[in-house]
Design an enzyme around this catalytic site. Sequence first.
Site, PDB file in Angstrom:
ATOM      1  N   GLU A 197     -12.175  59.297  22.979  1.00 16.03           N
ATOM      2  CA  GLU A 197     -11.570  58.903  24.259  1.00 16.03           C
ATOM      3  C   GLU A 197     -11.135  60.150  25.018  1.00 16.03           C
ATOM      4  O   GLU A 197     -10.542  61.056  24.428  1.00 16.03           O
ATOM      5  CB  GLU A 197     -10.351  58.011  24.017  1.00 16.03           C
ATOM      6  CG  GLU A 197      -9.531  57.715  25.268  1.00 16.03           C
ATOM      7  CD  GLU A 197      -8.116  57.263  24.965  1.00 16.03           C
ATOM      8  OE1 GLU A 197      -7.234  57.509  25.799  1.00 16.03           O
ATOM      9  OE2 GLU A 197      -7.890  56.678  23.883  1.00 16.03           O
ATOM     10  N   THR A 202      -6.027  56.658  29.739  1.00 13.38           N
ATOM     11  CA  THR A 202      -4.995  56.710  30.774  1.00 13.38           C
ATOM     12  C   THR A 202      -5.514  56.092  32.073  1.00 13.38           C
ATOM     13  O   THR A 202      -5.341  56.633  33.164  1.00 13.38           O
ATOM     14  CB  THR A 202      -4.492  58.158  31.004  1.00 13.38           C
ATOM     15  OG1 THR A 202      -4.322  58.803  29.731  1.00 13.38           O
ATOM     16  CG2 THR A 202      -3.138  58.135  31.693  1.00 13.38           C
ATOM     17  N   LYS A 251      -3.967  48.482  22.166  1.00 14.21           N
ATOM     18  CA  LYS A 251      -3.429  49.794  21.808  1.00 14.21           C
ATOM     19  C   LYS A 251      -1.915  49.660  21.650  1.00 14.21           C
ATOM     20  O   LYS A 251      -1.254  49.048  22.490  1.00 14.21           O
ATOM     21  CB  LYS A 251      -3.758  50.790  22.925  1.00 14.21           C
ATOM     22  CG  LYS A 251      -2.979  52.098  22.878  1.00 14.21           C
ATOM     23  CD  LYS A 251      -3.383  52.966  24.060  1.00 14.21           C
ATOM     24  CE  LYS A 251      -2.476  54.166  24.211  1.00 14.21           C
ATOM     25  NZ  LYS A 251      -2.954  55.093  25.262  1.00 14.21           N
TER      26      LYS A 251
END
Length: 205
Positions: A48, A78, A138
């Site tokens: 990621e 993000t 997450k």
Amino acid sequence: MSAAAACDTVFEDLFAGRPLMAIFRGLGVERSLELAVTAWDLGIEVVELPIQSAEDVDALAAVVEAGRARGARVGAGTVVTVDQVEVAASAGAAFAVSPGLDAAVVRACLDAGLPPLPGVATPSEVMAAMGLGLTWLKAFPASVLGTGWFRAMRGPFPDVRFVATGGLDAGNAAEFLAAGVRVVAVGSALEDPAQLPALARLLDR
């Protein structure tokens, strides 16, 4: 099959037998590529890259291209706005990770065919995510939440699969996996040669 259910299928495949994910934040194109290769060579197939600047987007696109040649999938991290969903998709990201839960961002991801992995830290957020049809989430910041949080969540939410992110490395990853976490995300650990053997052992669990 709903879009959310289809995304769950993607994550089941993406993380099948893969307890570690690598995160490289703000390192530029060259260093991101170097560390992505380190991760892939070690056996960490999922990477990621957070996208918080134009340079980050360039790094994401470069690592996506390099990963494609190796059959490795790369996600954008993000992702906090609807506009960033489009940026991530255009760069070729295979999924989108967010630090928190925003229904508009989740829906934009589903509309774009980009599996969302939103961040949660409370039972209410887990329930809200489940209300959107998601079961892969997450948990952030994992080191602050602690392993006890994950054990507690297994009771009311047995079908939720957590990717633990934030403050994790070779020293504590095994504890979180033992607590029921499906995937542990590591970043700076991959820049520390001393931690690589321990990470490799986690991949052989």
